[in-house]
Design a protein around this motif. Sequence first.
Motif, mmCIF file in Angstrom:
data_model
loop_
_atom_site.group_PDB
_atom_site.id
_atom_site.type_symbol
_atom_site.label_atom_id
_atom_site.label_comp_id
_atom_site.label_asym_id
_atom_site.label_seq_id
_atom_site.Cartn_x
_atom_site.Cartn_y
_atom_site.Cartn_z
ATOM 1 N N LYS A 126 0.811 -1.209 0.000
ATOM 2 C CA LYS A 126 0.000 0.000 0.000
ATOM 3 C C LYS A 126 0.850 1.267 0.000
ATOM 4 O O LYS A 126 0.528 2.258 -0.678
ATOM 5 C CB LYS A 126 -0.921 0.004 1.227
ATOM 6 C CG LYS A 126 -1.829 1.222 1.317
ATOM 7 C CD LYS A 126 -2.726 1.153 2.553
ATOM 8 C CE LYS A 126 -3.640 2.374 2.623
ATOM 9 N NZ LYS A 126 -4.535 2.314 3.818
ATOM 10 N N THR A 145 -0.422 5.622 -4.543
ATOM 11 C CA THR A 145 -1.219 6.745 -4.059
ATOM 12 C C THR A 145 -2.525 6.194 -3.475
ATOM 13 O O THR A 145 -2.891 5.031 -3.677
ATOM 14 C CB THR A 145 -1.544 7.720 -5.191
ATOM 15 O OG1 THR A 145 -2.402 7.058 -6.144
ATOM 16 C CG2 THR A 145 -0.278 8.195 -5.889
ATOM 17 N N GLU A 146 -3.247 7.048 -2.788
ATOM 18 C CA GLU A 146 -4.513 6.614 -2.185
ATOM 19 C C GLU A 146 -5.501 6.155 -3.260
ATOM 20 O O GLU A 146 -6.176 5.124 -3.101
ATOM 21 C CB GLU A 146 -5.115 7.762 -1.373
ATOM 22 C CG GLU A 146 -6.404 7.374 -0.657
ATOM 23 C CD GLU A 146 -6.960 8.503 0.195
ATOM 24 O OE1 GLU A 146 -8.084 8.359 0.718
ATOM 25 O OE2 GLU A 146 -6.269 9.543 0.325
ATOM 26 N N SER A 147 -5.563 6.872 -4.358
ATOM 27 C CA SER A 147 -6.480 6.497 -5.438
ATOM 28 C C SER A 147 -6.058 5.180 -6.087
ATOM 29 O O SER A 147 -6.905 4.324 -6.386
ATOM 30 C CB SER A 147 -6.532 7.600 -6.498
ATOM 31 O OG SER A 147 -7.101 8.772 -5.971
ATOM 32 N N GLN A 148 -4.767 5.003 -6.321
ATOM 33 C CA GLN A 148 -4.280 3.754 -6.906
ATOM 34 C C GLN A 148 -4.603 2.566 -6.013
ATOM 35 O O GLN A 148 -5.006 1.499 -6.485
ATOM 36 C CB GLN A 148 -2.770 3.842 -7.150
ATOM 37 C CG GLN A 148 -2.384 4.765 -8.288
ATOM 38 C CD GLN A 148 -0.882 4.967 -8.364
ATOM 39 O OE1 GLN A 148 -0.175 4.940 -7.353
ATOM 40 N NE2 GLN A 148 -0.372 5.175 -9.576
ATOM 41 N N TRP A 149 -4.422 2.752 -4.714
ATOM 42 C CA TRP A 149 -4.699 1.667 -3.773
ATOM 43 C C TRP A 149 -6.189 1.307 -3.778
ATOM 44 O O TRP A 149 -6.548 0.127 -3.819
ATOM 45 C CB TRP A 149 -4.241 2.065 -2.368
ATOM 46 C CG TRP A 149 -4.575 1.047 -1.307
ATOM 47 C CD1 TRP A 149 -5.545 1.142 -0.354
ATOM 48 C CD2 TRP A 149 -3.947 -0.227 -1.109
ATOM 49 N NE1 TRP A 149 -5.563 0.023 0.442
ATOM 50 C CE2 TRP A 149 -4.587 -0.837 -0.005
ATOM 51 C CE3 TRP A 149 -2.917 -0.900 -1.739
ATOM 52 C CZ2 TRP A 149 -4.221 -2.091 0.477
ATOM 53 C CZ3 TRP A 149 -2.541 -2.161 -1.257
ATOM 54 C CH2 TRP A 149 -3.194 -2.743 -0.174
ATOM 55 N N LYS A 150 -7.033 2.301 -3.767
ATOM 56 C CA LYS A 150 -8.482 2.041 -3.769
ATOM 57 C C LYS A 150 -8.898 1.309 -5.041
ATOM 58 O O LYS A 150 -9.698 0.368 -4.991
ATOM 59 C CB LYS A 150 -9.254 3.355 -3.634
ATOM 60 C CG LYS A 150 -9.188 3.977 -2.243
ATOM 61 C CD LYS A 150 -9.997 5.263 -2.182
ATOM 62 C CE LYS A 150 -9.974 5.850 -0.785
ATOM 63 N NZ LYS A 150 -10.748 7.129 -0.712
ATOM 64 N N ASN A 151 -8.344 1.717 -6.172
ATOM 65 C CA ASN A 151 -8.681 1.058 -7.431
ATOM 66 C C ASN A 151 -8.180 -0.381 -7.454
ATOM 67 O O ASN A 151 -8.861 -1.278 -7.974
ATOM 68 C CB ASN A 151 -8.093 1.835 -8.605
ATOM 69 C CG ASN A 151 -8.787 3.160 -8.836
ATOM 70 O OD1 ASN A 151 -9.953 3.335 -8.463
ATOM 71 N ND2 ASN A 151 -8.092 4.096 -9.457
ATOM 72 N N SER A 199 -10.491 -3.926 -7.587
ATOM 73 C CA SER A 199 -10.370 -4.826 -8.743
ATOM 74 C C SER A 199 -10.519 -6.292 -8.366
ATOM 75 O O SER A 199 -10.677 -7.149 -9.235
ATOM 76 C CB SER A 199 -9.016 -4.609 -9.428
ATOM 77 O OG SER A 199 -7.951 -5.093 -8.621
#
Length: 556
Positions: A165, A169-175, A179
């Motif tokens: 993690k 970035t926060e957005s990359q992690w959420k995406n 998935s």
Amino acid sequence: MKKSTVAFLAFLALAPGLANAQSNAKTAYSFANLPSVAKTSFKADTFNIVKFGAKSDGLTLNTKSINEAIVACSQKGGGVVLIPKGMWLSGPIELKSNVNLHLQKNAILQFTSDFDQYPLVASNWEGLPQMRNQSPIWATNQQNIAITGYGIIDGAGDAWRMVKKDKLTESQWKNLVASGGLVSDDKKTWYPSEKTLKGSKLKNPGEITPDKTPEFYQSIKDFLRPNLLVLTSCKRVLLEGVTFQNSPAWNLHPLMCEDLTVRNVYAKNPWYAQNGDGIDIESCKNVLIEGSTFDVGDDGICIKSGRDAAGRKRGMPTENVIIRNSTVYHAHGGFVIGSEMSGGAKNIFVYDCSFIGTDIGLRFKTTRGRGGVVEKIFVKNINMKDIIGEAILFDMYYAAVDPVPLSGEKRDAPKVQLLPVTEETPVFRDFHISDVVCDGAAKAIFVRGLPELSISDITLDNLNIKAKEGIDLQEAKNISLNRVNLVVAQANPLINIQNGNNINLKNINYNSAQLLFRISGDRNSAIVSSGLDSGKAQQKSEFVAGATEKSLQINK
């Protein structure tokens, strides 16, 4: 241009003897007699994979067609197997003798993310015999083979890799979490499947041992990520022009090969790619790497030769290697030896290379248990910029962690113990590094040997380094530093020496220092400095932890 960079360049211009340093420097070794590498040669006969039924629709699995074209080419005396422009989906491909697998411009050889297409095979991982998924491209005991052209080979690594993690970035992690897959209990790591997560909780689960059943390996299959390309015991190999990217684990892995040329390739992985090395040359002889670019998630250009007892039993050093005119961007190290170097490494020549933004520039790492001898290493004409950690590092306490701690990560210094010297004690000696410029690093030079066996016989000449900290030598002997020019932000001390013996410091130039020398430990001797302006330092020296003033001599 940054003001700090301008100041650094101005400092170099004023540093004594720098005007013609690189062209006029006299060194104790020569690059005149480099190793020779035998070349490949192929017939002009061409076998187009389309004629064997391949389709470039990105949907059809072309494994059978491509392998049949390779077999047919080899059986008829060799030639070129052509992959035309287009998107070609495939499972594992086996190279055969006298075959040049050639990718045209705008050809993408895309390996499938269907794990069922990769059978489990007895292989090798980090220097030990291991069960692994079959590599997307592989060859064993073949001669005169090549992968050339202008296309892209993609290993579908995103389908295989676990991801930390802290590296997204926060957005990359959420995406990524959205998935699919699973997240660890501490919410710090994402795993693509339950089998990957299960394997990650076990110690060395892929190691081949009598107690492990086929059912066990199947239960952790997804964890046993393949290297993108593995060539084992092959002779006369050429990799040229192609982009190798998105590998499940290591990108390029020649193992026990002879006469290998890697020219103008691009090895590319996301920076967060765990074990996403660029190229790992393991127990190979007669190697040329030139004109290539590496931008990866782990070590960039790495020399290995097996791990611990298994590597010593194999007894095959990596030797006679030339690395030149190449660039490494993101990587844990630009040029690296180790840590799996138990079979040794020698006669390695690295020159005219650039490292931009790597964690460490020149990185030489090992640990107790490895054994092996690394010697006769020659490096010159290296340019570095924005190095996150050390510009030059020798470390015999490698701990299998990222070289630069992540934000908030705390690490304790290794416990120093004096142990007996055995076959498990690694040896670093006879290194020669010259003509290095580094614009930005956390520390200029770090050398850390073992108390029972010092790192020895290192020559560093004509180094020009801008860094936060200066020089740190621990458990080292027969070290020569000449014409070292430092711009250091935190010089307290500029030079730290712990249990150093026969340390020769000549013509060290620096901007300023609160403390010039800190000498520590009760086993220091013959530390001599000359041509150093001690007047620029607020304090010349201090002696701690048993060190005495007689161990240091400062001459004008």
